[in-house]
Design an enzyme around this catalytic site. Structure first.
Site, PDB file in Angstrom:
ATOM      1  N   CYS A   1       0.853  -1.187   0.000  1.00 23.33           N
ATOM      2  CA  CYS A   1       0.000   0.000   0.000  1.00 23.33           C
ATOM      3  C   CYS A   1       0.889   1.237   0.000  1.00 23.33           C
ATOM      4  CB  CYS A   1      -0.886  -0.023   1.248  1.00 23.33           C
ATOM      5  SG  CYS A   1      -1.948   1.408   1.400  1.00 23.33           S
TER       6      CYS A   1
ATOM      7  N   HIS B   1      -9.383  -3.777  -1.281  1.00 28.62           N
ATOM      8  CA  HIS B   1      -8.305  -2.996  -0.656  1.00 28.62           C
ATOM      9  C   HIS B   1      -8.653  -1.502  -0.685  1.00 28.62           C
ATOM     10  CE1 HIS B   1      -3.815  -2.209   0.029  1.00 28.62           C
ATOM     11  NE2 HIS B   1      -4.317  -1.009  -0.241  1.00 28.62           N
ATOM     12  N   GLU B   2      -9.079  -1.008  -1.859  1.00 28.21           N
ATOM     13  CA  GLU B   2      -9.394   0.427  -1.978  1.00 28.21           C
ATOM     14  C   GLU B   2     -10.660   0.778  -1.203  1.00 28.21           C
ATOM     15  OE1 GLU B   2      -7.081   2.201  -3.010  1.00 28.21           O
ATOM     16  OE2 GLU B   2      -5.954   0.587  -3.930  1.00 28.21           O
TER      17      GLU B   2
ATOM     18  N   HIS C   1     -10.084   1.486   2.373  1.00 28.10           N
ATOM     19  CA  HIS C   1      -9.515   2.805   2.691  1.00 28.10           C
ATOM     20  C   HIS C   1     -10.620   3.810   3.040  1.00 28.10           C
ATOM     21  CE1 HIS C   1      -5.226   2.558   2.190  1.00 28.10           C
ATOM     22  NE2 HIS C   1      -5.315   1.987   1.014  1.00 28.10           N
TER      23      HIS C   1
HETATM   24 ZN   LIG Z   1      -3.742   0.994   0.091  1.00 32.28          ZN
END
Ligand SMILES: [Zn+2]
Length: 193
Positions: free
Chosen positions: A120, A164-165, A168
């Site tokens: 990341c 993953h995004e 966030h």
């Molecule tokens: Zn990330």
């Protein structure tokens, strides 16, 4: 001035900054010019990071996605760019999603992990271990590139990148999902990609 427009590490917020753990806010549509600039920065950053000519010194790490909280804006936006080669035709294809207010509306029970773990841009130095995520997801949101509401079914690596995004936007980081005691513990049912 021009220097500020070239994507660089100074744009990034790292995991030692508390706002990276905040929940992001919905984005009003149509986009304000300010929010349009945020999306454009996300797109520029990822495209630049993957461009071997422009980023030949690897001043930034090549990335397949970037979410707005990572550049200091806690709003629901991210951009994904994956280059892939079609197994049958051998042709290179590019998968791009510039998502606004995305929501995961379906997830498979089947889990999958990337063999080498994840990385990341907001985490300096990779944290090792399997990051179990759904193998298949259905995601709905507004795609800035298509300028319309979309519903996408993503599988395998693309689904991993989406999750993953997406996390966030919830203030979560990939290493939250790594088994603390045994990072490379493999559960037999997992698909390893
Ligand atoms: Zn990330």
């Amino acid at each position: 001035m021009l220097q500020n427009k070239i994507p660089n590490k100074d744009w990034l917020v790292f995991d030692d900054t508390p706002s990276i753990r905040d929940t992001s806010n919905d984005v009003a549509l149509p986009l304000s010019s300010e929010n349009e600039l945020v999306m454009q920065k996300l797109i520029d950053f990822v495209r630049y990071s993957q461009n071997p000519q422009k980023n030949h010194q690897q001043t930034i790490r090549p990335a397949v996605g970037l979410a707005a909280p990572q550049i200091g804006d806690n709003i629901k936006m991210y951009y994904i760019r994956i280059e892939d080669t079609d197994n049958e035709t051998g042709l290179k294809q590019v998968i791009e999603h510039a998502m606004i207010n995305p929501v995961i509306i379906g997830k498979s029970a089947q889990l999958a992990c990337i063999e080498e773990g994840e990385g990341c841009l907001s985490v300096d130095g990779d944290k090792e271990g399997f990051v179990p995520r759904s193998f298949r997801i259905i995601i709905s949101g507004y795609d800035y590139l298509k300028q319309q509401q979309v519903t996408i079914t993503a599988r395998s690596y693309e689904a991993i990148v989406f999750q993953h995004e997406q996390e966030h936007l919830e203030g979560k980081l990939y290493y939250d999902l790594i088994n603390k005691k045994n990072p490379w513990l493999k559960i037999p049912d997992w698909i390893i990609l």
